[in-house]
Design an enzyme around this catalytic site. Structure first.
Site, mmCIF file in Angstrom:
data_model
loop_
_atom_site.group_PDB
_atom_site.id
_atom_site.type_symbol
_atom_site.label_atom_id
_atom_site.label_comp_id
_atom_site.label_asym_id
_atom_site.label_seq_id
_atom_site.Cartn_x
_atom_site.Cartn_y
_atom_site.Cartn_z
ATOM 1 N N SER A 1 49.768 1.300 -52.090
ATOM 2 C CA SER A 1 51.180 1.673 -51.946
ATOM 3 C C SER A 1 51.401 3.181 -51.984
ATOM 4 O O SER A 1 52.324 3.693 -51.343
ATOM 5 C CB SER A 1 52.028 0.992 -53.024
ATOM 6 O OG SER A 1 51.508 1.236 -54.307
ATOM 7 N N HIS B 1 53.975 5.820 -56.419
ATOM 8 C CA HIS B 1 54.866 5.798 -55.256
ATOM 9 C C HIS B 1 55.455 7.179 -54.984
ATOM 10 O O HIS B 1 55.454 7.655 -53.843
ATOM 11 C CB HIS B 1 55.990 4.785 -55.479
ATOM 12 C CG HIS B 1 55.537 3.367 -55.370
ATOM 13 N ND1 HIS B 1 56.411 2.297 -55.320
ATOM 14 C CD2 HIS B 1 54.290 2.825 -55.303
ATOM 15 C CE1 HIS B 1 55.733 1.176 -55.206
ATOM 16 N NE2 HIS B 1 54.443 1.471 -55.218
#
Length: 279
Positions: free
Chosen positions: A188, A235
């Site tokens: 991610s 992230h």
């Protein structure tokens, strides 16, 4: 390939009508394909132009989003290899996991200290190819398959691949800054780098996501902060790394070598930040 209007600039794509190389400043995004300024208002092409356009499309795709496909294949392949080596469905055990998960310091199965703080710097990138089970893997790969090809088409295979890896390193650095003791895995961070790059391009009126980059980032940021267990630092770090890489590629597009070196430097800086954090 050079831009037909600016011979001193590298062309990342070809006009879908005439096949001539065009730099980012000359790209005009239409309902279908990218066109040069001369054909931006064209709704029909001559038979000869259509033949050139077909060849240009093949040249542009260069076999399709091969880097995105390769990244998905590697991620899936690593997970399957973990299962073959005896890891459970969640893949949070076994040799590959223990030697690849991102963590500052932890105690391994043999009682020895492991982690980035112990000199195992490779975890900064190996963790980006590990996942906690089929759902985690499937969701990440689905998102990568949806958003990756558009950026790969714009940047080209090698630039896109470099940006992905740099964003993965930046995501790992962010994860260690935010929660150094957590056991972090997942693609991610790198995927957020793809979104960060699209955000920068959109700000420069290059709509690789059709003008939806900001909405995509905001929506996923909300999810990141609301759902427990998600690596917030990973992230955000990936988002920043991808954005900086895209900024370098677009700002220094007239000097491709310097642009590439600058993006690589972002990856080196990410590693340095991570090592300083765990020192």
């Amino acid at each position: 390939m050079r831009c037909y209007r600016h011979p001193d600039r590298e062309a990342y794509v070809s006009c879908s009508e005439c096949g001539r190389g065009i730099c980012p400043d000359c790209m005009v995004f239409g309902p279908v394909g990218i066109r040069c300024p001369d054909h931006a208002g064209s709704t029909a092409a001559t038979p000869g132009a259509r033949r050139v356009a077909k060849r240009a499309s093949v040249s542009l795709s260069r076999g399709g989003p091969v880097v995105t496909q390769a990244l998905i294949a590697v991620n899936v392949g690593v997970y399957l290899l973990q299962l073959l080596m005896g890891a459970g469905l969640t893949a949070n055990s076994g040799w590959i996991y223990e030697h690849g998960v991102l963590v500052s310091t932890a105690i391994g199965s043999d009682g020895q200290l492991i982690g980035v703080a112990e000199g195992e710097w490779w975890r900064l990138i190996t963790a980006a190819f590990l996942h906690y089970g089929p759902l985690h893997l499937g969701m990440n790969m689905l998102v990568l398959w949806i958003i990756g090809p558009a950026l790969e088409e714009y940047l080209g295979h090698w630039r896109y691949g470099l940006l992905y890896l740099v964003a993965g390193l930046a995501g790992s650095a962010g994860a260690l800054l935010w929660s150094p003791n957590a056991l972090t895995v997942g693609a991610s961070g790198a995927i957020w780098g793809v979104m960060g790059a699209a955000l920068i391009l959109e700000a420069r009126r290059i709509y690789v996501f059709g003008g939806q980059a900001m909405g995509l980032v905001v929506f996923n940021l909300v999810i990141t902060f609301l759902i427990p267990g998600i690596s917030i630092g990973g992230h955000i770090g990936g988002l920043i790394g991808g954005a900086l890489a895209a900024l370098a590629f677009t700002s220094l597009r007239r000097i491709p070598v310097l642009a590439t070196v600058s993006v690589a430097a972002i990856g080196v800086l990410s590693v340095a930040v991570a090592l300083v954090q765990v020192a």
